[in-house]
Design an enzyme around this catalytic site. Structure first.
Site, PDB file in Angstrom:
ATOM      1  N   ASP A  73       2.642   1.052  -1.992  1.00 35.63           N
ATOM      2  CA  ASP A  73       3.541   0.176  -2.740  1.00 35.63           C
ATOM      3  C   ASP A  73       3.009  -0.139  -4.120  1.00 35.63           C
ATOM      4  O   ASP A  73       1.804  -0.304  -4.327  1.00 35.63           O
ATOM      5  CB  ASP A  73       3.763  -1.124  -1.968  1.00 35.63           C
ATOM      6  CG  ASP A  73       4.633  -0.918  -0.747  1.00 35.63           C
ATOM      7  OD1 ASP A  73       5.711  -0.314  -0.908  1.00 35.63           O
ATOM      8  OD2 ASP A  73       4.243  -1.339   0.356  1.00 35.63           O
ATOM      9  N   GLU A 107      16.119  -3.171   5.490  1.00 31.24           N
ATOM     10  CA  GLU A 107      14.721  -2.856   5.754  1.00 31.24           C
ATOM     11  C   GLU A 107      13.905  -4.135   5.563  1.00 31.24           C
ATOM     12  O   GLU A 107      13.880  -4.711   4.474  1.00 31.24           O
ATOM     13  CB  GLU A 107      14.223  -1.778   4.789  1.00 31.24           C
ATOM     14  CG  GLU A 107      12.749  -1.445   4.955  1.00 31.24           C
ATOM     15  CD  GLU A 107      12.216  -0.599   3.823  1.00 31.24           C
ATOM     16  OE1 GLU A 107      10.993  -0.376   3.792  1.00 31.24           O
ATOM     17  OE2 GLU A 107      13.010  -0.175   2.968  1.00 31.24           O
TER      18      GLU A 107
END
Length: 245
Positions: free
Chosen positions: A47, A36
């Site tokens: 995040d 990824e």
């Protein structure tokens, strides 16, 4: 089904800074089945501190989507780009997906795009051969869960907990329940992510899902100065843990 492992990185030019793809030893026998690649964004709302720091570091070094895609390495396993929808909109879904395909990218994760707004992007992705993997969370209602399973391609990304990305001491209890719910509505592989930090957690996650996505734990090592051998050893430990189940 063979367990799947995906490891993540945030990138910045020049090519020597592509630490994740070039050092994770991504082979089905010893390491990751996919990589990824996170395109850094200035406001990464899903995040936690580690990925935020990685994104900010990449942006400070001049990272941008065009330059990153220009130096995507051939690592022998699929590359899956992860980014926020602002970057997709800035380029336009069709040009963005076309650029991914030209760079050799196989899949796309856009964590802030809800399933009821994915049509334009999924149409563009399908037209260019990119497989979009949609996210499901522990609070996703059943009808929407089924829709996520139906619209995803490649795999479904199961967010193991309510919160941001980042390392955790234990695997969230919600991970098992979400994986079970998803397996009832899709035949696609279900990969658990968010908080998968150790081989023991990966092994436990494999009991409930088809594999794991490990992001913050990889990037923390990169930010701490881990070299290629250290990263290979960590990813290999995840692979060995998955293969034990």
């Amino acid at each position: 089904m063979t367990p799947a492992a995906a490891c993540s990185c945030r990138t910045s030019p020049p090519a020597s800074h592509l630490t994740g793809p070039t050092t994770c030893t991504p082979s089905p026998k010893r390491g990751a089945d996919a990589i990824e690649v996170g395109l850094p964004f200035s406001d990464p709302t899903l995040d936690g501190p580690t990925i935020q720091q990685a994104s900010q570091t990449a942006l400070a070094r001049g990272a941008n989507t065009r330059d990153i895609l220009a130096v995507m390495p051939d690592v022998g396993v699929p590359l899956v780009v992860s980014t926020y929808y602002n970057l997709v909109l800035n380029a336009g879904p069709e040009p963005f997906c076309a650029a991914l395909r030209q760079a050799g990218v196989a899949g796309l994760i856009v964590p802030d795009l809800p399933v009821h707004e994915v049509d334009e992007l999924t149409d563009a992705a399908t037209a260019t051969g990119i497989e979009p993997a949609l996210l499901a969370s522990p609070t996703t209602p059943e009808p929407r869960l089924a829709e996520i399973g139906a619209r995803s391609r490649g795999f479904v990304y199961a967010v193991s907990l309510m919160g941001t990305t980042g390392e955790r001491a234990t695997l969230a209890g919600s991970a098992e329940r979400l994986a079970a719910r998803l397996r009832r509505v899709t035949d696609l592989p279900v990969l658990l992510g968010f908080g998968i930090s150790t081989p023991d957690q990966a092994r436990e996650a494999r009991r409930h899902a088809d594999g794991v996505v490990v992001s913050a734990a990889v990037m923390r090592r990169v930010l701490d100065g881990a070299g290629p051998d250290d990263l290979r050893a960590f990813v290999t430990s995840l692979r060995e843990a998955l293969d034990q189940e």
